[in-house]
Design a protein around this motif. Structure first.
Motif, mmCIF file in Angstrom:
data_model
loop_
_atom_site.group_PDB
_atom_site.id
_atom_site.type_symbol
_atom_site.label_atom_id
_atom_site.label_comp_id
_atom_site.label_asym_id
_atom_site.label_seq_id
_atom_site.Cartn_x
_atom_site.Cartn_y
_atom_site.Cartn_z
ATOM 1 N N LEU A 153 73.725 66.589 -19.434
ATOM 2 C CA LEU A 153 74.178 65.466 -19.699
ATOM 3 C C LEU A 153 75.081 64.944 -18.107
ATOM 4 C CD1 LEU A 153 73.843 62.664 -20.007
ATOM 5 C CD2 LEU A 153 75.725 62.570 -22.173
ATOM 6 N N ASP A 154 76.114 65.588 -18.162
ATOM 7 C CA ASP A 154 76.968 65.696 -17.056
ATOM 8 C C ASP A 154 76.215 65.986 -15.585
ATOM 9 O OD1 ASP A 154 79.237 66.445 -18.234
ATOM 10 O OD2 ASP A 154 79.820 67.959 -17.788
ATOM 11 N N ASP A 200 94.544 67.893 -4.691
ATOM 12 C CA ASP A 200 93.302 67.441 -4.014
ATOM 13 C C ASP A 200 93.213 68.537 -3.072
ATOM 14 O OD1 ASP A 200 94.122 64.859 -4.494
ATOM 15 O OD2 ASP A 200 95.706 64.312 -2.702
ATOM 16 N N ASP A 201 93.318 69.580 -3.126
ATOM 17 C CA ASP A 201 92.773 70.525 -1.890
ATOM 18 C C ASP A 201 91.747 71.452 -2.659
ATOM 19 O OD1 ASP A 201 94.964 70.379 -0.512
ATOM 20 O OD2 ASP A 201 96.656 71.472 -1.083
ATOM 21 N N LEU A 202 91.113 70.753 -3.558
ATOM 22 C CA LEU A 202 90.067 71.270 -4.380
ATOM 23 C C LEU A 202 88.765 71.278 -3.956
ATOM 24 C CD1 LEU A 202 90.803 70.439 -8.476
ATOM 25 C CD2 LEU A 202 90.839 72.659 -7.806
ATOM 26 N N THR A 203 87.673 71.924 -3.887
ATOM 27 C CA THR A 203 86.529 71.439 -2.655
ATOM 28 C C THR A 203 86.261 70.731 -4.275
ATOM 29 O OG1 THR A 203 85.159 73.193 -4.055
ATOM 30 C CG2 THR A 203 86.747 73.333 -1.376
ATOM 31 N N ALA A 207 86.410 71.072 -7.807
ATOM 32 C CA ALA A 207 86.301 69.669 -9.044
ATOM 33 C C ALA A 207 85.712 69.628 -9.676
ATOM 34 C CB ALA A 207 86.638 68.731 -7.821
ATOM 35 N N ARG A 208 84.260 69.777 -9.674
ATOM 36 C CA ARG A 208 82.939 69.348 -10.432
ATOM 37 C C ARG A 208 83.116 70.622 -11.768
ATOM 38 N NH1 ARG A 208 78.264 67.634 -6.550
ATOM 39 N NH2 ARG A 208 79.005 65.756 -6.609
ATOM 40 N N ARG A 229 93.098 68.042 -14.615
ATOM 41 C CA ARG A 229 91.868 67.438 -13.650
ATOM 42 C C ARG A 229 90.601 67.730 -15.286
ATOM 43 N NH1 ARG A 229 91.673 65.580 -8.776
ATOM 44 N NH2 ARG A 229 93.888 64.989 -7.656
ATOM 45 N N ALA A 230 90.927 68.762 -15.589
ATOM 46 C CA ALA A 230 89.939 70.009 -16.809
ATOM 47 C C ALA A 230 89.824 68.628 -18.015
ATOM 48 C CB ALA A 230 90.365 70.715 -16.912
#
Length: 254
Positions: A153-154, A200-203, A207-208, A229-230
C-alpha cells in the motif's frame, strides 16, 4: 510535541458551547458539522466536551472551571492557558481529515498552512479512502502478512504509484491495483549513513525508507528528531540487531 493529536468522535453526543456572537456561532457550526448536539451549561452533566467563547478573562475562567468540575474537557477561545485541548484548522476530504495545529500559538499560521494544503490535495482523496476501506478483505486475501500488505500500500500510494494520492483515480483504481502483480515497497536491509543529526539533511529516498521501515536499528547517538520520522509503531533496536523480517533501516552516524 506539547499536545497529543486525536480525533474525537462526537456524533450523537452533547457538547456544551457557552457564549454569544460570531465566534460562538462558528463553534456551534463546527460541532454540528461533526454530528454533535450543542447544549447549554444546564446539560453539562450529559456532555463530553465544552467550548467557552467569552471575552472577559475572569468570566471565561470561571465558566471553564465549572465545566471542568463536571468532568468535561474544555476549550476556551483565544485563551490557550485555560484550554484542555485546542481546535486545529481542518482540511476536510471526508473521511480524510488533516488537522493543522499550533498549540494555540497562532491560529493565523494554522489557517495559512491549511489553505496551502487545500490547494495541493485533490478533491477525490476521500473517495480513494472509502475505496481502500471497502477493499480491506480483498487486500488481506492478496497479501496475507500485514507487513507485506502495508508495504504494498505504501508503494501504491507514493508518488508515481498505482494509487498516487496526488493523481486523479478512477472508480476501479483500487480493484485494478489489487489484481495487478505490482511489487511492494522495498524490503530487506537498508543502511543510511547520516551526514548530520538534522532530519532536513535526509534525502527524499532516505526519508521514504525511514518512514516505511518496520524496524529502525540505530546508533544510540541518533537524535530523537530523526527517529520520530519513522512510523510510531516501528520497532527500535540497536545497530547490530538487524535480523528482522520486513523493511529494516539501519541509521549510522558518519
Amino acid at each position: 510535541m506539547q499536545s497529543l493529536p486525536l480525533f474525537f468522535r462526537i456524533a450523537g453526543r452533547k457538547v456544551v458551547v457557552l457564549g454569544q456572537g460570531e465566534a460562538a456561532d462558528a463553534k456551534r457550526r463546527l460541532v454540528e458539522r461533526a454530528g454533535g448536539e450543542c447544549v447549554g451549561e444546564p446539560e453539562a452533566h450529559h456532555a463530553v466536551l465544552g467550548f467557552v467563547v467569552i471575552e472577559d478573562d475572569r468570566d471565561a475562567e470561571a465558566a471553564a472551571i465549572r465545566l471542568r468540575c463536571k468532568g468535561l474537557l474544555v476549550n476556551v477561545t483565544d485563551k490557550p492557558a485555560l484550554c484542555d485541548f485546542t481546535v486545529p484548522s481542518i482540511v476536510d476530504r471526508d473521511p480524510v481529515l488533516i488537522a493543522v495545529g499550533t498549540g494555540g500559538a497562532s491560529a493565523g499560521l494554522a489557517k495559512i498552512l491549511r489553505l496551502r494544503i487545500e490547494r495541493l490535495l485533490p478533491q477525490g482523496l476521500g473517495r480513494l479512502a472509502e475505496a481502500l476501506r471497502d477493499a480491506r478483505d480483498a487486500m488481506k486475501a492478496r497479501w496475507a502478512k500485514p507487513a507485506e500488505c502495508r508495504r504494498a500500500l505504501d508503494a501504491a500510494l507514493d508518488e508515481g504509484g498505482a494509487l498516487d494520492i496526488m493523481a486523479a483515480q478512477g472508480p476501479d483504481a483500487v480493484a485494478g491495483w489489487i489484481a495487478s502483480s505490482a511489487d511492494s515497497a522495498p524490503s530487506g536491509l537498508h543502511e543510511i549513513v547520516l551526514r548530520s543529526t538534522d532530519p532536513d539533511d535526509l534525502t527524499l529516498r532516505e526519508a521514504r525508507l525511514l518512514g516505511s521501515a518496520d524496524v529502525v536499528a540505530h546508533d544510540p547517538a541518533v537524535s530523537e528528531a530523526l527517529l520520530v520520522r519513522a512510523r510510531a509503531d516501528a520497532v527500535r533496536t540497536g545497530p547490530e540487531d538487524t535480523a528482522h523480517d520486513g523493511l529494516v533501516v539501519v541509521l549510522r552516524l558518519s
